[in-house]
Design an enzyme around this catalytic site. Structure first.
Site, PDB file in Angstrom:
ATOM      1  N   GLU A 175      10.662  -4.925   0.884  1.00 18.62           N
ATOM      2  CA  GLU A 175      10.695  -5.838  -0.225  1.00 18.62           C
ATOM      3  C   GLU A 175      12.100  -6.006  -0.732  1.00 18.62           C
ATOM      4  OE1 GLU A 175       7.482  -2.925   0.998  1.00 18.62           O
ATOM      5  OE2 GLU A 175       9.567  -2.738   0.503  1.00 18.62           O
ATOM      6  N   SER A 225       9.206   2.486   2.353  1.00 22.33           N
ATOM      7  CA  SER A 225      11.290   2.482   1.990  1.00 22.33           C
ATOM      8  C   SER A 225      11.888   1.719   1.157  1.00 22.33           C
ATOM      9  CB  SER A 225      11.968   1.872   3.467  1.00 22.33           C
ATOM     10  OG  SER A 225      11.739   0.753   3.923  1.00 22.33           O
ATOM     11  N   ARG A 246       7.541   6.992   0.096  1.00 20.87           N
ATOM     12  CA  ARG A 246       8.309   7.319   0.645  1.00 20.87           C
ATOM     13  C   ARG A 246       9.844   8.143   1.341  1.00 20.87           C
ATOM     14  NH1 ARG A 246       4.968   3.965   5.375  1.00 20.87           N
ATOM     15  NH2 ARG A 246       3.285   3.565   5.058  1.00 20.87           N
ATOM     16  N   HIS A 250       0.946  -0.909   0.111  1.00 19.08           N
ATOM     17  CA  HIS A 250       0.077   0.241  -0.583  1.00 19.08           C
ATOM     18  C   HIS A 250       1.047   1.408  -0.089  1.00 19.08           C
ATOM     19  CE1 HIS A 250       0.716  -1.632   4.197  1.00 19.08           C
ATOM     20  NE2 HIS A 250       0.793  -0.070   4.348  1.00 19.08           N
ATOM     21  N   ARG A 298      32.556 -12.332  -8.746  1.00 13.71           N
ATOM     22  CA  ARG A 298      31.743 -12.164  -7.354  1.00 13.71           C
ATOM     23  C   ARG A 298      30.089 -12.509  -7.434  1.00 13.71           C
ATOM     24  NH1 ARG A 298      34.741  -6.037  -8.593  1.00 13.71           N
ATOM     25  NH2 ARG A 298      36.457  -7.293  -7.842  1.00 13.71           N
ATOM     26  N   ASN A 350      12.791  -1.553   1.610  1.00 13.71           N
ATOM     27  CA  ASN A 350      13.842  -2.327   2.469  1.00 13.71           C
ATOM     28  C   ASN A 350      12.716  -3.546   2.663  1.00 13.71           C
ATOM     29  OD1 ASN A 350      16.754  -1.198   3.584  1.00 13.71           O
ATOM     30  ND2 ASN A 350      14.951   0.333   4.651  1.00 13.71           N
ATOM     31  N   HIS A 387      27.258  -3.446 -12.225  1.00 14.35           N
ATOM     32  CA  HIS A 387      28.923  -4.957 -11.221  1.00 14.35           C
ATOM     33  C   HIS A 387      28.118  -5.646 -10.691  1.00 14.35           C
ATOM     34  CE1 HIS A 387      31.669  -1.348  -9.950  1.00 14.35           C
ATOM     35  NE2 HIS A 387      31.440  -0.834 -11.775  1.00 14.35           N
TER      36      HIS A 387
END
Length: 144
Positions: free
Chosen positions: A71, A67, A109, A9, A136, A69, A98
């Site tokens: 997700e 934020s 937000r 949401h 890597r 984060n 990379h």
């Protein structure tokens, strides 16, 4: 390019804007929801989007929240996903160059809409450099 799109949401408004932007650029969008600003749990929408990317049903994915984060964390639990939480154009460029990021996470937000759209464009247009980055990436694979 076929792109998986999902949000909770708190990322819904940008998801809708990004969906239109992607379609204008000629991309095919698979919208995994949510479909309103009513409160939901982001894993219910992000995980199916990440699975679609991991299975090759979509070439890339974009997920959004307040934020970004949570997700990114949910997406990165799916084997084969490299979801980058990006906050500016350079972070998006490096995530592709990379890290060969195949998913992008954005925080509605925390970013102006114009910045979010610029990040999306760079995420889609920037190629992976390969070369020294390949070993890597191989080291990122889950160790069983």
């Amino acid at each position: 390019m076929k792109i998986a799109l999902a949000s909770d949401h708190a990322g819904f408004r940008y998801k809708e804007t990004i969906k239109k932007f992607l379609q204008q650029l000629g991309h095919q969008v698979v919208d995994f929801g949510t479909h309103s600003e009513d409160p939901v749990d982001y894993p219910d929408f992000v995980r199916p989007a990440a699975l679609a990317v991991a299975r090759g049903e979509c070439e890339r994915g974009i997920v959004l929240g307040g934020s970004g984060n949570g997700e990114a964390m949910v997406a990165n639990k799916v084997r084969g996903i490299r979801c980058a939480l990006c906050w500016n154009e350079e972070s998006a460029r490096l995530a592709r160059q990379h890290n060969d990021a195949n998913m992008l996470s954005l925080g509605q937000r925390l970013l102006p809409e114009v910045t979010a759209l610029a990040i999306v464009r760079i995420f889609l247009e920037t190629p992976f450099e390969g070369g020294r980055h390949i070993p890597r990436l191989q080291k990122m694979e889950p160790q069983e």
